[in-house]
Design an enzyme around this catalytic site. Structure first.
Site, PDB file in Angstrom:
ATOM      1  N   HIS A  56      45.102  35.084  46.356  1.00  0.00           N
ATOM      2  CA  HIS A  56      46.362  34.090  46.580  1.00  0.00           C
ATOM      3  C   HIS A  56      47.287  34.217  45.239  1.00  0.00           C
ATOM      4  O   HIS A  56      47.045  33.384  44.332  1.00  0.00           O
ATOM      5  CB  HIS A  56      45.881  32.835  47.014  1.00  0.00           C
ATOM      6  CG  HIS A  56      46.903  31.727  47.147  1.00  0.00           C
ATOM      7  ND1 HIS A  56      46.613  30.645  48.306  1.00  0.00           N
ATOM      8  CD2 HIS A  56      48.083  31.512  46.908  1.00  0.00           C
ATOM      9  CE1 HIS A  56      47.876  30.020  48.540  1.00  0.00           C
ATOM     10  NE2 HIS A  56      48.692  30.472  47.642  1.00  0.00           N
ATOM     11  N   HIS A  58      51.169  34.404  43.615  1.00  0.00           N
ATOM     12  CA  HIS A  58      52.620  34.491  43.860  1.00  0.00           C
ATOM     13  C   HIS A  58      53.214  35.656  42.833  1.00  0.00           C
ATOM     14  O   HIS A  58      53.289  35.141  41.736  1.00  0.00           O
ATOM     15  CB  HIS A  58      53.218  33.204  43.688  1.00  0.00           C
ATOM     16  CG  HIS A  58      52.772  32.407  44.929  1.00  0.00           C
ATOM     17  ND1 HIS A  58      53.567  32.500  46.082  1.00  0.00           N
ATOM     18  CD2 HIS A  58      51.724  31.452  44.973  1.00  0.00           C
ATOM     19  CE1 HIS A  58      52.618  31.485  47.012  1.00  0.00           C
ATOM     20  NE2 HIS A  58      51.873  30.713  46.366  1.00  0.00           N
ATOM     21  N   LEU A  59      53.779  36.759  43.199  1.00  0.00           N
ATOM     22  CA  LEU A  59      54.276  37.619  42.313  1.00  0.00           C
ATOM     23  C   LEU A  59      55.987  37.570  42.192  1.00  0.00           C
ATOM     24  O   LEU A  59      56.514  38.167  41.326  1.00  0.00           O
ATOM     25  CB  LEU A  59      53.820  38.912  42.755  1.00  0.00           C
ATOM     26  CG  LEU A  59      52.187  39.398  42.478  1.00  0.00           C
ATOM     27  CD1 LEU A  59      51.864  40.856  42.926  1.00  0.00           C
ATOM     28  CD2 LEU A  59      51.948  39.173  41.203  1.00  0.00           C
ATOM     29  N   ARG A  60      56.384  36.828  43.211  1.00  0.00           N
ATOM     30  CA  ARG A  60      57.616  36.404  43.007  1.00  0.00           C
ATOM     31  C   ARG A  60      58.855  37.734  43.424  1.00  0.00           C
ATOM     32  O   ARG A  60      60.145  37.563  43.364  1.00  0.00           O
ATOM     33  CB  ARG A  60      58.197  35.613  41.600  1.00  0.00           C
ATOM     34  CG  ARG A  60      57.345  34.359  41.498  1.00  0.00           C
ATOM     35  CD  ARG A  60      57.559  33.537  42.489  1.00  0.00           C
ATOM     36  NE  ARG A  60      57.164  32.150  42.093  1.00  0.00           N
ATOM     37  CZ  ARG A  60      56.488  31.264  42.887  1.00  0.00           C
ATOM     38  NH1 ARG A  60      56.514  31.763  44.274  1.00  0.00           N
ATOM     39  NH2 ARG A  60      55.866  30.317  42.636  1.00  0.00           N
ATOM     40  N   ASN A  90      56.109  34.311  50.289  1.00  0.00           N
ATOM     41  CA  ASN A  90      57.027  33.744  50.263  1.00  0.00           C
ATOM     42  C   ASN A  90      58.161  34.202  49.067  1.00  0.00           C
ATOM     43  O   ASN A  90      58.483  33.507  48.100  1.00  0.00           O
ATOM     44  CB  ASN A  90      56.624  31.836  49.773  1.00  0.00           C
ATOM     45  CG  ASN A  90      56.008  31.992  48.563  1.00  0.00           C
ATOM     46  OD1 ASN A  90      55.558  32.990  48.029  1.00  0.00           O
ATOM     47  ND2 ASN A  90      56.111  30.624  48.117  1.00  0.00           N
ATOM     48  N   ASP A 150      52.367  30.733  53.214  1.00  0.00           N
ATOM     49  CA  ASP A 150      51.891  30.007  52.119  1.00  0.00           C
ATOM     50  C   ASP A 150      52.971  29.351  51.427  1.00  0.00           C
ATOM     51  O   ASP A 150      54.077  30.022  51.426  1.00  0.00           O
ATOM     52  CB  ASP A 150      51.020  30.567  51.338  1.00  0.00           C
ATOM     53  CG  ASP A 150      50.758  29.610  50.026  1.00  0.00           C
ATOM     54  OD1 ASP A 150      50.107  28.678  50.509  1.00  0.00           O
ATOM     55  OD2 ASP A 150      51.208  29.753  49.008  1.00  0.00           O
ATOM     56  N   ASN A 276      51.136  21.992  44.864  1.00  0.00           N
ATOM     57  CA  ASN A 276      50.981  21.743  46.084  1.00  0.00           C
ATOM     58  C   ASN A 276      49.952  22.689  46.687  1.00  0.00           C
ATOM     59  O   ASN A 276      49.967  23.814  46.643  1.00  0.00           O
ATOM     60  CB  ASN A 276      52.259  22.243  46.793  1.00  0.00           C
ATOM     61  CG  ASN A 276      52.507  21.601  48.157  1.00  0.00           C
ATOM     62  OD1 ASN A 276      51.681  20.410  48.439  1.00  0.00           O
ATOM     63  ND2 ASN A 276      53.312  22.032  48.890  1.00  0.00           N
ATOM     64  N   ASP A 303      45.995  30.693  43.450  1.00  0.00           N
ATOM     65  CA  ASP A 303      47.379  30.278  43.573  1.00  0.00           C
ATOM     66  C   ASP A 303      48.213  30.412  42.523  1.00  0.00           C
ATOM     67  O   ASP A 303      49.190  29.384  42.213  1.00  0.00           O
ATOM     68  CB  ASP A 303      47.277  29.009  44.014  1.00  0.00           C
ATOM     69  CG  ASP A 303      48.720  28.363  44.703  1.00  0.00           C
ATOM     70  OD1 ASP A 303      49.501  29.106  44.969  1.00  0.00           O
ATOM     71  OD2 ASP A 303      48.753  27.123  45.461  1.00  0.00           O
ATOM     72  N   HIS A 307      57.069  29.744  37.523  1.00  0.00           N
ATOM     73  CA  HIS A 307      58.458  29.254  37.955  1.00  0.00           C
ATOM     74  C   HIS A 307      58.939  29.527  36.623  1.00  0.00           C
ATOM     75  O   HIS A 307      58.569  29.334  35.655  1.00  0.00           O
ATOM     76  CB  HIS A 307      58.065  27.881  38.122  1.00  0.00           C
ATOM     77  CG  HIS A 307      57.657  27.573  39.702  1.00  0.00           C
ATOM     78  ND1 HIS A 307      58.178  28.143  40.792  1.00  0.00           N
ATOM     79  CD2 HIS A 307      56.659  27.014  39.924  1.00  0.00           C
ATOM     80  CE1 HIS A 307      57.845  27.674  41.764  1.00  0.00           C
ATOM     81  NE2 HIS A 307      56.638  27.037  41.505  1.00  0.00           N
TER      82      HIS A 307
HETATM   83  O1  DOR Z   1      52.229  24.678  44.255  1.00  0.00           O
HETATM   84  C1  DOR Z   1      52.525  25.550  44.987  1.00  0.00           C
HETATM   85  N1  DOR Z   1      53.275  26.663  44.783  1.00  0.00           N
HETATM   86  N2  DOR Z   1      52.014  25.698  46.298  1.00  0.00           N
HETATM   87  C2  DOR Z   1      52.497  26.368  47.163  1.00  0.00           C
HETATM   88  O2  DOR Z   1      51.758  26.355  48.365  1.00  0.00           O
HETATM   89  C3  DOR Z   1      53.395  27.451  46.918  1.00  0.00           C
HETATM   90  C4  DOR Z   1      53.591  27.707  45.467  1.00  0.00           C
HETATM   91  C5  DOR Z   1      54.658  28.430  45.054  1.00  0.00           C
HETATM   92  O3  DOR Z   1      55.239  29.445  45.760  1.00  0.00           O
HETATM   93  O4  DOR Z   1      55.490  28.105  43.860  1.00  0.00           O
HETATM   94 ZN    ZN Z   2      49.857  27.090  49.365  1.00  0.00          ZN
END
Ligand code: DOR
Ligand code: ZN
Length: 428
Positions: A56, A58-60, A90, A150, A276, A303, A307
């Protein structure tokens, strides 16, 4: 590429041995090994673990390269001891077609820091309405096996049922972000005493648990594979224990931050603690640790959610949820689980490498460190103490909740198919 001879590493926390890495595989394991021309890596007192696997991340990229790219995110992963990461869908555009997942996979190959296994979206545009072309993503060069919306929950029960049925054909798994949308409208933090005191809209445990209960029953019904993302409540642990007792094919992950931090931190109103699902209570943390220790929760997943500054450094209500995690994951697990005597290093290897690899099926990862296996591993100094400095990290974003904290255990080296990606704690 020359051979590498790792001298005196404690194999998954056991006795010291030498490991010869040659031609991409573990060529020899034993005492007093030598090889002319090999690069020597002294691993006195270091623990050798199989390369970590993250289900899990997120590489953006594509879309938010200001927060992270495949290059910077996978460099961060290597520094954290990872040799494979699953890149969440996402992005913008969403990874809901063969074209986008192949793009992400190729960027991973080009970067070369660790293997990237793209996650495919379950629904078109993550909109939760129409199933994406799961089969064409599975057949693509990216060989997608994990599918997830996700960030959003697949809240339509009929879609969830059909998706779990559909991916059985290629042994895929649906990774659910369990969040009942109607129960979490406007939610800002865990629902409880702290949310009442702070006057922030609560995200109740039951919103996670209701979806997990439903999806476990659906998985049992269709005989499909369900993976539950970032389990955060004591009740969720109980439900997963129940589903496993039934013999259903359900697995679950917990994040490092949910193993260590609580919703008391929301009182700072510092949005770095907004995530989240939200940070929960100490009772939840204790149940998550217990669940990870006894195997109810199968694995740890970061996760990692980078950001950009403008999305994170605002007031709590407007800030995006998420924390970075790749470069601190092993240290936080060491602090929450190893130092407390709840996991041995061997068990950490299971929960951060063997088991996530069994769930996500990235090629050649999560294998035991034995002769003939791909030489994917990391070396960890279990006695190190280090101070977290966001500016010194490889991730492009600064939203670590551990800024300035001193954490135990440090990744010293990482090898991807025998090639060092990290040496002396720095990119190789
Ligand atoms: O905190 C979170 N950030 N929870 C998620 O489910 C998505 C993730 C995000 O993409 O920033
Ligand atoms: Zn999530």
């Amino acid at each position: 590429m020359s051979a590498v001879l790792v001298k005196g590493a404690r194999l998954v926390g056991g006795d010291p041995v030498d490991l010869l890495l040659d031609d991409g595989v573990v060529a020899e394991v034993g005492l007093g090994l030598s090889r002319a021309g090999a690069e020597i890596v002294s691993a006195d007192g270091l623990v050798a673990l199989p390369g970590l696997v993250d289900l899990h991340t997120h590489l953006r990229e594509p879309g938010r390269e200001d927060a992270e790219t495949v290059e910077t995110g996978t460099a961060a992963a290597a520094l954290g001891g990872f040799t494979a990461v699953h890149a969440m869908a996402n992005t913008d555009p969403v990874a809901d077609t063969a074209g986008v997942v192949e793009q992400v996979w190729r960027l991973g190959v080009q970067a070369g820091h660790c293997d990237v296994a793209p996650v495919g979206a379950v629904t078109v545009g993550l909109r939760g309405e129409q199933m994406a072309e799961l089969g064409s993503m599975a057949d693509s060069a990216a060989r997608v096996r994990v599918f997830s919306d996700d960030g959003k929950c697949v809240s339509d029960a009929s879609l969830m049922r059909r998706a779990m049925e559909y991916v059985k054909a290629f042994d895929g798994v649906i990774a659910q972000h369990a969040q009942e949308p109607r129960l979490t409208e406007g939610a800002q933090m865990n629902e409880g005493i702290n949310s009442s005191k702070l006057g922030l809209t609560g995200w109740p445990a039951v919103a996670e648990e209701a979806i997990i209960a439903r999806d476990c029953i659906l998985a049992g019904h269709v005989g499909g594979r369900l993976h539950v993302c970032h389990v955060s409540t004591a009740g969720s642990v109980e439900l997963i224990r129940w589903a496993k007792d039934k013999g259903w094919d359900v697995t679950a992950e917990v994040t490092p931050h949910h193993l260590l931090l609580t919703d008391d931190l929301a009182a700072t109103y510092d949005p770095v603690y907004k995530v989240n699902p939200p940070l929960r209570t100490q009772t939840d943390v204790d149940a998550l640790r217990q669940g990870l220790a006894d195997g109810t929760i199968d694995c740890v997943a970061t996760d990692h959610a980078p950001h950009a500054l403008e999305d994170k450094e605002s007031e709590w209500g407007a800030a995006s949820p998420g924390m970075t995690g790749l470069e601190t994951a092993l240290s936080v697990v060491a602090k929450a689980m190893v130092e407390t005597g709840q996991l041995t290093w061997r068990q950490v290897a299971e929960r951060m490498s063997h088991t996530p690899a069994r769930i996500g099926r990235p090629d050649g990862h999560g294998r035991p460190l034995e002769v003939g296996q791909p030489a994917n591993l990391c070396l960890v100094d279990p006695r190190a103490q280090w101070t977290v400095d966001a500016r010194a990290m490889a991730t492009r974003s600064r939203n670590t909740p551990y800024q300035g904290d001193t954490l135990p255990a440090r990744v010293v080296a990482t090898f991807l198919r025998g090639r060092p990606t990290v040496l002396d704690g720095k990119p190789a």
